[in-house]
Design an enzyme around this catalytic site. Sequence first.
Site, short mmCIF file in Angstrom:
data_model
loop_
_atom_site.label_atom_id
_atom_site.label_comp_id
_atom_site.label_asym_id
_atom_site.label_seq_id
_atom_site.Cartn_x
_atom_site.Cartn_y
_atom_site.Cartn_z
N ASP A 8 -14.68 58.54 10.91
CA ASP A 8 -14.75 56.96 10.16
C ASP A 8 -13.20 57.07 9.60
OD1 ASP A 8 -14.81 54.51 8.97
OD2 ASP A 8 -15.61 55.76 7.08
N GLY B 244 -19.32 45.33 2.31
CA GLY B 244 -18.49 44.24 2.50
C GLY B 244 -17.32 44.10 1.59
N SER C 259 -20.59 52.30 2.54
CA SER C 259 -19.33 51.47 2.53
C SER C 259 -19.33 50.78 1.14
CB SER C 259 -19.27 50.34 3.67
OG SER C 259 -18.00 49.79 3.90
N TYR C 260 -19.18 49.37 0.97
CA TYR C 260 -18.92 48.94 -0.36
C TYR C 260 -20.21 49.15 -1.18
CZ TYR C 260 -17.15 45.96 -4.07
OH TYR C 260 -16.51 45.68 -5.25
N HIS D 167 -18.61 55.28 10.68
CA HIS D 167 -18.62 54.71 9.37
C HIS D 167 -19.98 54.31 9.22
CE1 HIS D 167 -17.31 52.53 5.94
NE2 HIS D 167 -17.87 51.49 6.07
#
Length: 470
Positions: free
Chosen positions: A386, A90, A186-187, A438
């Site tokens: 992505d 996030g 991701s994060y 992603h």
Amino acid sequence: MPFWRWVFNVFVVTSVAELHSISCTASFSSDQQQLDRVLKLPGQNFDVSFAHYAGYITVNEESGRDLLYWFFEAEEDPSSKPIVLWLNGGPGCSSIAYGLAEEIGPLHIEKDGKTLYLNRYSWNKVANILFVDSPVGVGFSYSNSYSDLLSNGDKRTAADNLKFIEKWLERFPQFKGTDLYLTGESYAGHYVPQLAHAIVKYNEKNGEETINLKGFMVGNALTDDFHDHFGVFQFMWSVGMISDQTYKQLNAKCDFDSFVHTSEECVEVLVIADQEIGDIDMYSIYTPPCTANFSRLSHIWRSKTVYKVGLLRRSYDPCTEMHSVQYFNLPEVQDALHVRSRNSRWETCSGLVNQNWQDSPQSVLDVYSELLNSGLRIWMFSGDTDAVIPVTSTRYNINAMKLQTVRPWRAWYDDGQVGGWTEEYEGLTFVTVRGAGHEVPLHKPKQALTLIKSFLSGKSMPEMELLSDS
């Protein structure tokens, strides 16, 4: 998944016959563990062969920070299988919303938002899988102190996640000493190596490997702000999404910016890029976006973006997030998962957490430099469609580590077809997944299962199998 949208946006009816799926060491289980057992989930009309549990682990007694977990034992012989902990990023996005409900979990949600179906490519076919909504304020995780929701950051998240693992193993003593692997996307490219580093330090301090960490794997992972920005802009330009002028401006205005705390100068160019790109799904640039009226807060653009969606086969449904929102807001579902905090509507990602994120180092390459010599198995993977943290970004990050190649670039195969490409370095393996966005396991679930099998076994990705003429 997600980083907060655009870049960072990023169940069971148990029968008597199923009781055998409780771990064979259940006699050593805590009372609270059995209270966490999920015995029935709304919308499930099939039996399962595995036990699963959901509940809270308190990571800070003083302020009452409680993290919700959901744990699934392996389909077969869980006592012999490793634990895979999955984290979404996030910052501020739910691992239950993404990793569990639409990627690697065994139970996924139908389009009606009320019914469940079995994921035939669930990672609990090869491991026990543990999901946690982290940090507090994400998903069903909460704190009794509102100020905690305004003061999340990388350092406290790593510390809380370490405390979570320590206390979770106390609740599930039958898994103490079990091989542990950390995964995420991701994060979580920050969360996962930072947590691995914290565990290594924890074990050194305690004089023994009290947490049996064996390795970690991250996908389409934020790693270094400069290399990630440089790779994003090059990817967008190379596939024809932005103009030459905008490409130059993005490199001039944004390359040295933070992904989390973006400057206004950079945002101005990003808005121009957004207009040039048009209405596509940046997480999967070649698949139709969701056409339902569903707003996702775009951290990078600092504006509302409406993603449009069409109907596809079950192999990829662009509206999976909407199904989660409907399902996890059902009171009967929350009852089944032992949810405590119901002060507001459940969200896949928390804007409050994201917008108040505190410390976020511009790079975690220094963490990799320490962990590469720790004996851990380290893999990075990348879906190659992505545009949020694309394959180009990850390749620049790996090149910056200046690792010795031990097995050169090659294609890997799945059922006779190229599944992607891979290169093995001293201390690290890199894998791309062809045609995945992603969220690799959402777009290419079969290939993602092949990936986790290879990672856990410590074997190279599969080669082409040559068939004999006879």
